[in-house]
Design an enzyme around this catalytic site. Structure first.
Site, short mmCIF file in Angstrom:
data_model
loop_
_atom_site.label_atom_id
_atom_site.label_comp_id
_atom_site.label_asym_id
_atom_site.label_seq_id
_atom_site.Cartn_x
_atom_site.Cartn_y
_atom_site.Cartn_z
N GLU A 319 -0.92 -3.29 8.58
CA GLU A 319 -0.41 -3.62 7.25
C GLU A 319 -1.53 -4.12 6.35
O GLU A 319 -2.23 -5.07 6.70
CB GLU A 319 0.65 -4.72 7.35
CG GLU A 319 1.91 -4.32 8.08
CD GLU A 319 2.93 -5.45 8.13
OE1 GLU A 319 4.09 -5.16 8.40
OE2 GLU A 319 2.55 -6.62 7.89
N CYS A 320 -1.70 -3.51 5.19
CA CYS A 320 -2.59 -3.97 4.14
C CYS A 320 -3.99 -4.24 4.68
O CYS A 320 -4.74 -3.31 4.96
CB CYS A 320 -1.99 -5.20 3.45
SG CYS A 320 -2.70 -5.53 1.82
N GLY A 321 -4.38 -5.49 4.88
CA GLY A 321 -5.71 -5.78 5.42
C GLY A 321 -5.94 -5.14 6.76
O GLY A 321 -7.05 -4.71 7.09
N SER A 410 -0.20 1.12 6.11
CA SER A 410 0.24 1.06 4.71
C SER A 410 -0.19 -0.26 4.11
O SER A 410 -0.47 -1.23 4.82
CB SER A 410 1.76 1.20 4.62
OG SER A 410 2.21 1.09 3.29
#
Length: 433
Positions: A319-321, A410
């Site tokens: 997720e993200c990072g 994502s």
């Protein structure tokens, strides 16, 4: 079963009024007086809850009528009321901002509002501001905390301008405030003097103890009819990255994985720790990889282990990072580019402008998995998205969700309890379109 406890929702007219500082100061002050304090944060957020947890000494859960849902919010509040003397809920943005808003949350559970006002550039006008906050919705306004007050005389003018509304506390202008960076507050673990700073702010919060004591308790009841989570991950071990680079993690996500039956183990890519060998699946949450890009690029054992896990088709959720660390390269905040693990084709570039902010949902075969996005970077890739989230409440297209073999990645941060069966499918490698 219902428990009664003193509870308030701390809100304001807008962001920047000092809600987090005031909530942290009040929590620390009440804890030091011997009270059992539980703190919640309204809406999607990772950094404010870290600071509030530091202040209160207890994990801080999220409350949100859409992302978390009314039933789960009710469950969390009821559980907290069973072993707390005080519940503090920090709002998000302004009191009436958002769909749903902090005011909606307060009304849903009968929690009175405590309004924080930045009094640094006003006096009697504070009365108009406070009465507007009370009457617009309306909400049950328990009182006001005036932040950045210049003097005792200034405080008296504010108090006199609010007939019928208690001035519960004042906080003077702070020479040293809680430090921030591009995504919000600096993580407490990075501030050596954080407890000294919180103690000082708590000391400077002048609380009207008589007005506080007469606040009535709130009855918070759980829904006993809620269905238990099916243990779809029983017998599975999930390895979770957890350090300064991967710290954006809802406590409720860990609780959900445990309720699903999973055993959790943690490791630190920043310390060049490899993915634990016993892991059946890997979870890389968000955080600040852009601040640690050089160390991550040089962590050869970590990089080799995540590539091996991917080659072995162990499910990976990034997720993200977490996703940023799995791309070909990451350009840090100084513009220097560092090689990453290369499991997702593309380059991540930091930018000064906010790239995305807000609640989103991913429609899966098991149901809608809800969460949010908040990032300043962009992914430059020619990989076609596997799916896309939808923004709430507009329904517009949101974040791309990428799939490469066993990897799902994502910018979308999922709130696992919103759809546990979808989470189980991700970690079992059975997630469909």
């Amino acid at each position: 079963m219902a428990s009664s406890v003193k509870a308030v929702l701390v809100s304001a007219v807008a962001s920047g009024q000092g809600k987090t500082t005031v909530t942290a100061a009040l929590a620390r002050k009440l804890v030091r007086s011997g009270m059992r304090v539980r703190v919640f944060k309204t809406g999607p957020d990772f950094l404010d809850p870290m600071m509030l947890q530091q202040a209160a000494g207890m994990p801080v859960q999220s409350l949100d009528l859409w992302m978390v849902g009314p039933d789960h919010c009710r469950k969390l509040l009821a559980q907290a009321s069973a072993d707390a003397d005080v519940i503090l809920i920090e709002g998000v943005m302004g009191l009436y901002d958002g769909t749903p808003s902090s005011a909606d949350l307060a009304r849903a559970f009968g929690v009175p509002v405590l309004a924080v006002i930045d009094a640094s550039a006003m006096a009697q006008t504070a009365g108009a501001l406070v009465l507007g906050l009370r009457d617009y919705g309306p909400v049950n306004l328990a009182g006001v905390i005036a932040n950045r007050v210049g003097s005792p005389g200034h405080a008296r003018m504010i108090k006199d301008a609010m007939p019928g509304v208690p001035l519960l506390a004042t906080l003077a202008r702070q020479e040293e405030s809680l430090p921030e960076r591009h995504l919000g507050l600096v993580q407490p673990g990075e501030i050596e003097t954080i407890d000294t700073l919180l103690d000082r702010i708590a000391d400077e919060l002048l609380l009207d103890t008589e007005a506080w004591q007469v606040l009535p308790p709130v009855a918070l009841a759980d829904d006993d009819a809620a269905e238990p989570v099916e243990p779809l991950l029983r017998g599975k071990t999930i390895a979770i990255a957890r350090d300064a680079a991967f710290a954006f993690l809802y406590p409720a996500n860990l609780d959900c994985l445990r309720e699903l039956g999973a055993e959790l183990v943690f490791f630190s890519p920043l310390e060049n720790e490899p993915v634990p060998k016993q892991a059946d699946a890997i979870y890389l949450p968000g955080g600040y990889p852009e601040l640690h890009a050089q160390r991550l690029s040089q962590a050869q054992a970590w990089q080799a282990s995540i590539r091996d896990a991917h080659a072995a088709q162990r499910p990976i959720l990034a997720e993200c990072g977490g996703m940023m660390a799995l791309t070909d390269s990451l350009a840090d905040t100084d513009g220097q580019t560092w090689p990453m693990t290369g499991l997702l084709r593309g380059q991540v570039v930091m930018q000064k402008r906010l790239a995305a902010l807000g609640s989103q949902g991913w429609s899966t075969p098991q149901g809608q998995l809800r969460g949010h996005a908040f990032h300043y970077s962009r992914l430059e890739t020619d990989v076609a998205p596997f799916a896309r989230t939808k923004r709430h409440p507009s329904g517009d297209a949101g974040e791309a969700i990428y799939r490469n073999g066993s990897l799902t990645a994502s910018y979308f941060h999922a709130y696992f309890p919103s759809c546990p069966s979808a989470v189980a499918a991700l970690f079992l490698g059975r997630a469909g379109a």
